[in-house]
Design an enzyme around this catalytic site. Sequence first.
Site, PDB file in Angstrom:
ATOM      1  N   ASP A  66       0.819  -1.215   0.000  1.00 20.21           N
ATOM      2  CA  ASP A  66       0.000   0.000   0.000  1.00 20.21           C
ATOM      3  C   ASP A  66       0.852   1.263   0.000  1.00 20.21           C
ATOM      4  O   ASP A  66       2.079   1.215   0.165  1.00 20.21           O
ATOM      5  CB  ASP A  66      -0.954  -0.014   1.202  1.00 20.21           C
ATOM      6  CG  ASP A  66      -0.288  -0.486   2.501  1.00 20.21           C
ATOM      7  OD1 ASP A  66       0.951  -0.458   2.585  1.00 20.21           O
ATOM      8  OD2 ASP A  66      -1.005  -0.882   3.423  1.00 20.21           O
ATOM      9  N   ASN A 110      -7.338  -2.768  14.653  1.00 21.73           N
ATOM     10  CA  ASN A 110      -8.751  -3.023  14.318  1.00 21.73           C
ATOM     11  C   ASN A 110      -8.909  -4.224  13.381  1.00 21.73           C
ATOM     12  O   ASN A 110      -9.974  -4.441  12.816  1.00 21.73           O
ATOM     13  CB  ASN A 110      -9.385  -1.779  13.689  1.00 21.73           C
ATOM     14  CG  ASN A 110      -8.736  -1.381  12.363  1.00 21.73           C
ATOM     15  OD1 ASN A 110      -7.815  -2.042  11.902  1.00 21.73           O
ATOM     16  ND2 ASN A 110      -9.209  -0.306  11.766  1.00 21.73           N
ATOM     17  N   HIS A 164      -7.244  -4.698  10.514  1.00 20.38           N
ATOM     18  CA  HIS A 164      -6.999  -4.472   9.087  1.00 20.38           C
ATOM     19  C   HIS A 164      -5.715  -5.167   8.632  1.00 20.38           C
ATOM     20  O   HIS A 164      -4.795  -5.368   9.420  1.00 20.38           O
ATOM     21  CB  HIS A 164      -7.002  -2.975   8.730  1.00 20.38           C
ATOM     22  CG  HIS A 164      -5.800  -2.189   9.147  1.00 20.38           C
ATOM     23  ND1 HIS A 164      -5.878  -0.917   9.673  1.00 20.38           N
ATOM     24  CD2 HIS A 164      -4.473  -2.468   9.103  1.00 20.38           C
ATOM     25  CE1 HIS A 164      -4.660  -0.477   9.911  1.00 20.38           C
ATOM     26  NE2 HIS A 164      -3.788  -1.386   9.588  1.00 20.38           N
ATOM     27  N   GLU A 197      -9.736  -1.823   5.696  1.00 20.42           N
ATOM     28  CA  GLU A 197     -10.333  -1.527   6.995  1.00 20.42           C
ATOM     29  C   GLU A 197     -11.546  -2.428   7.234  1.00 20.42           C
ATOM     30  O   GLU A 197     -12.067  -3.024   6.280  1.00 20.42           O
ATOM     31  CB  GLU A 197     -10.759  -0.053   7.022  1.00 20.42           C
ATOM     32  CG  GLU A 197      -9.623   0.932   6.790  1.00 20.42           C
ATOM     33  CD  GLU A 197      -8.704   1.090   8.001  1.00 20.42           C
ATOM     34  OE1 GLU A 197      -8.758   0.255   8.924  1.00 20.42           O
ATOM     35  OE2 GLU A 197      -7.925   2.059   8.008  1.00 20.42           O
TER      36      GLU A 197
HETATM   37  C1  F6R Z   1       1.552  -1.439   6.131  1.00 17.84           C
HETATM   38  C2  F6R Z   1       0.254  -2.058   6.286  1.00 17.84           C
HETATM   39  C3  F6R Z   1      -0.522  -2.011   7.557  1.00 17.84           C
HETATM   40  C4  F6R Z   1       0.308  -2.346   8.791  1.00 17.84           C
HETATM   41  C5  F6R Z   1      -0.546  -2.274  10.053  1.00 17.84           C
HETATM   42  C6  F6R Z   1       0.272  -2.478  11.290  1.00 17.84           C
HETATM   43  O1  F6R Z   1       2.049  -1.637   4.812  1.00 17.84           O
HETATM   44  O2  F6R Z   1      -0.201  -2.589   5.346  1.00 17.84           O
HETATM   45  O3  F6R Z   1      -1.600  -2.904   7.468  1.00 17.84           O
HETATM   46  O4  F6R Z   1       0.839  -3.617   8.646  1.00 17.84           O
HETATM   47  O5  F6R Z   1      -1.189  -1.035  10.122  1.00 17.84           O
HETATM   48  O6  F6R Z   1       1.138  -1.386  11.447  1.00 17.84           O
HETATM   49  P1  F6R Z   1       2.330  -1.412  12.509  1.00 17.84           P
HETATM   50  O7  F6R Z   1       3.272  -2.455  12.032  1.00 17.84           O
HETATM   51  O8  F6R Z   1       2.929  -0.035  12.432  1.00 17.84           O
HETATM   52  O9  F6R Z   1       1.711  -1.746  13.826  1.00 17.84           O
END
Ligand code: F6R
Length: 242
Positions: free
Chosen positions: A67, A135, A137, A142
């Site tokens: 992403d 959450n 995701h 989301e």
């Molecule tokens: C990042 C991504 C997100 C993260 C998630 C956890 O490319 O796709 O889904 O993996 O938000 O983020 P952290 O690792 O910062 O807790």
Amino acid sequence: MKIIKVQNNEEAGLKAAEIFKKEIKNNPKCVLGLATGSTPKTTYKHLIKFHKHNDLDFSDVKTFNLDEYYPIKKENIQSYHYFMHIKLFDHINVKPENVNIIDGECDDYQKSCDDFEKMIEENPIDIQLLGIGSNGHIAFNEPNTPFTQKTHLVQLTESTINDNARFFDHHEEIPLHALTMGLATIMKAKKIVLIATGKNKANAVKHMIQGDKTPLCPASILQDHSDCTIIVDEEAAELIEE
Ligand code: F6R
């Protein structure tokens, strides 16, 4: 789902890096799916170490990132483009033309999403690294994202915006949108490795592994994947029932 329990993020990063190393050794032309955020930093640190010790060659590897914020300039230090170069690409011998990160600067985001999806169809991902949001995701899918979704534009939820606030100096700088692989895109990867570390992931981890399979917890779709490994530390595993 295969669950690997480790003590902390450091150990999780080493485990994930070893799995990726094995994949690259078995198939030097493999296609890697990569993630950003705090979670995979230790994985990248270990992959760089393997490379520096002449033990891992990325010269024929292709990469796709999950992403990117939208809109955002590549040189913005908060962009995932910037993150990937600083944390991994600048330290290994991957060829720039083999790196694929969805373009957060484009005017026509739909075209960018369609082109990205097509590129992945033509270069199927052999192994995809994932983190998980508090959450539930995965990538920026989301809660309530349909399981059938391909690469698309998303409006970030309040929960994700707040989780990401720690990376920005001012709240108003946090992008409200992102371009992301969809859940259907991610599920096409031949192998998936998800890392979850820290207390704030415990609820999401419990639902992903032992809860109902529902778009309310996007990561729960992974219950249907035929080769999915979850690397979880003590804190994130706290609510898993034995
Ligand atoms: C990042 C991504 C997100 C993260 C998630 C956890 O490319 O796709 O889904 O993996 O938000 O983020 P952290 O690792 O910062 O807790």
